[in-house]
Design an enzyme around this catalytic site. Structure first.
Site, PDB file in Angstrom:
ATOM      1  N   GLU A 162       2.823  -1.958  -2.786  1.00 38.09           N
ATOM      2  CA  GLU A 162       2.408  -3.262  -2.272  1.00 38.09           C
ATOM      3  C   GLU A 162       3.129  -3.630  -0.984  1.00 38.09           C
ATOM      4  O   GLU A 162       3.244  -4.789  -0.615  1.00 38.09           O
ATOM      5  CB  GLU A 162       2.579  -4.331  -3.357  1.00 38.09           C
ATOM      6  N   HIS A 230       6.456 -10.043  -6.329  1.00 35.75           N
ATOM      7  CA  HIS A 230       7.005  -9.165  -5.288  1.00 35.75           C
ATOM      8  C   HIS A 230       8.477  -9.516  -5.087  1.00 35.75           C
ATOM      9  O   HIS A 230       8.899 -10.654  -5.315  1.00 35.75           O
ATOM     10  CB  HIS A 230       6.266  -9.351  -3.952  1.00 35.75           C
ATOM     11  N   CYS A 347       4.938 -14.144   3.127  1.00 37.12           N
ATOM     12  CA  CYS A 347       3.751 -13.382   2.711  1.00 37.12           C
ATOM     13  C   CYS A 347       2.798 -13.177   3.881  1.00 37.12           C
ATOM     14  O   CYS A 347       2.089 -12.177   3.946  1.00 37.12           O
ATOM     15  CB  CYS A 347       3.009 -14.110   1.593  1.00 37.12           C
TER      16      CYS A 347
END
Length: 418
Positions: A162, A230, A347
């Site tokens: 990711e 995350h 992000c």
């Protein structure tokens, strides 16, 4: 060569909506079915980019993908108009806006061949994100076409990767060789651990990273179970500073000891759980902030407004800035539309350390270009999207027309089908 850190922000796309597709992302689940505001969302993101430029930072842009993704639906044997609602939602998702998941970056000072390496993330854990990589790869191949870069296709499934959201780089300064830290998960209670250690090791090998300057660190199960899907939800690094929650890592003492051995000048700023709970840290996205070095050399933390509105978080931040810690400045930005879908300031950006002169200028921003983008968004982005709207053919036409107008403005029509 003038090496700087460039923040490439994802422009929030015209299909931005709240379908609640991301298991383990508490904000995404909490707002599932709510009415989104794509136009306001994109303008908020552009305002953050403008503020970064005003701070003296170098700013780049990544574009929204072609949505709905008819090519992906075709591989599933259907078309958007006939697809089931959950497949329509996955095909329409604007989640590529969170550029921290686009790729993992190893700058030239870190790699064996002296090139900056970029490996596109496969995002295989979540169906709505698993089809992002071809569009991301196409953009990165254009933006970083110079021989100074090596752009790699994704690590193959089933090893979940990711991207930079699970990767940290610690060094004396951006242009110096770094310790690259890959954070992976194993267990998260009811939620999946999205970053697999096998994927992280594959990326490190591809990038030619020396083992003595590479670390593989396990995220704590408690953090994942609390909603830290995350690593960048509970830890962020910049140059010689690691800013982290006490409960970010499975064995924090071992991590700290190894970092201090490999990088003696490191400063570890740990926020105790007794001062800020995991719940408050995740709700406010305290660590999903951009920790950046300003032109004069001091560090600033670019935070979402939710951090200021969370008493325990703001109390801790004010005390830190008032003391002798390395973070000297707090900058608050409004990215509420992104936050409602589980994505904070960090992000929205992918960090690349390189010489900006080697990057395709179509992907770099200044105030004039941001003003043009703001006008385009005002003219073409939908004002709102509700759950009942995703099957509306008129909305799909508007989304496609908006992206086409963007490509024409930036002279990037080669990306029309990506």
């Amino acid at each position: 060569m003038s090496v700087v850190e460039i923040n490439f922000d994802g422009l929030i796309g015209p299909s931005h909506n709240y379908a609640g597709l991301s298991l383990g992302n508490l904000a995404s689940a909490r707002n599932a079915g709510a009415v989104s505001q794509p136009r306001a969302a994109a303008l908020q993101g552009l305002a953050k980019m403008r503020a970064n430029i005003a701070l003296g930072l170098t700013q780049g842009l990544l574009l929204p993908h072609d949505r709905p993704d008819e090519a992906w639906l075709g591989e599933l044997g259907t078309r958007y108009a006939e697809a089931e609602p959950h497949l329509q939602a996955c095909a329409l998702s604007a989640s590529a806006m969170w550029a921290a998941n686009a790729a993992t970056i190893s700058p030239a000072p870190d790699s064996a061949d002296g090139r900056c390496h970029l490996t596109v993330a496969n995002l295989v854990t979540m169906p709505h994100r698993s089809h992002e990589w071809p569009g991301t790869l196409a953009q990165l191949q254009l933006a970083f076409a110079h021989d100074a870069f090596a752009v790699h296709a994704p690590v193959p499934a089933p090893f979940g990767d990711e991207g930079a959201a699970n990767h940290m780089r610690l060094c004396r300064d951006h242009g110096a060789p770094a310790i690259e830290v890959f954070v992976y998960g194993e267990s998260g209670g009811p939620f999946p651990a999205r970053q697999h250690v096998e994927a992280s090791r594959a990326v490190a090998r591809r990038h030619g990273l020396p083992p003595e300057r590479t670390m593989f660190v396990r995220q704590s199960d408690a953090a994942i179970a609390a909603g830290a899907f995350h690593n960048d939800v509970v830890a962020v690094a910049n140059e010689h500073v690691l800013f982290t929650h006490e409960l970010a890592f499975a064995d924090r003492e071992a991590v700290y000891a190894e970092l201090r051995r490999k990088l003696p000048e490191i400063e570890i700023v740990e926020v105790p759980a007794a001062a800020v709970s995991l719940e408050d840290a995740i709700r406010s996205y305290l660590f999903n902030a951009q920790l950046v070095t300003l032109p004069m050399g001091d560090m600033a933390l670019i935070l979402p407004s939710e951090a200021r509105e969370t008493p325990a978080v703001w109390r801790w931040l004010e005390a830190h800035v008032a003391g002798n810690g390395p973070i000297r400045r707090l900058e608050v930005v409004d990215v509420r539309q992104s936050m409602a879908n589980g994505g904070g300031p960090a992000c929205l950006r992918l960090r690349v350390v390189c010489d900006p002169a080697l990057v395709d200028p179509r992907f770099l921003l200044d105030g004039r270009k941001i003003a043009q983008l703001e006008a385009l968004v005002e003219a073409h982005w939908p004002e709102q999207i509700g759950a009942a709207d995703i099957g509306n053919p008129e909305l799909i036409r508007q989304i496609r027309a908006a992206r086409q107008a963007l490509l024409e403005m930036l002279d990037l029509n080669t990306l029309a089908q990506r």
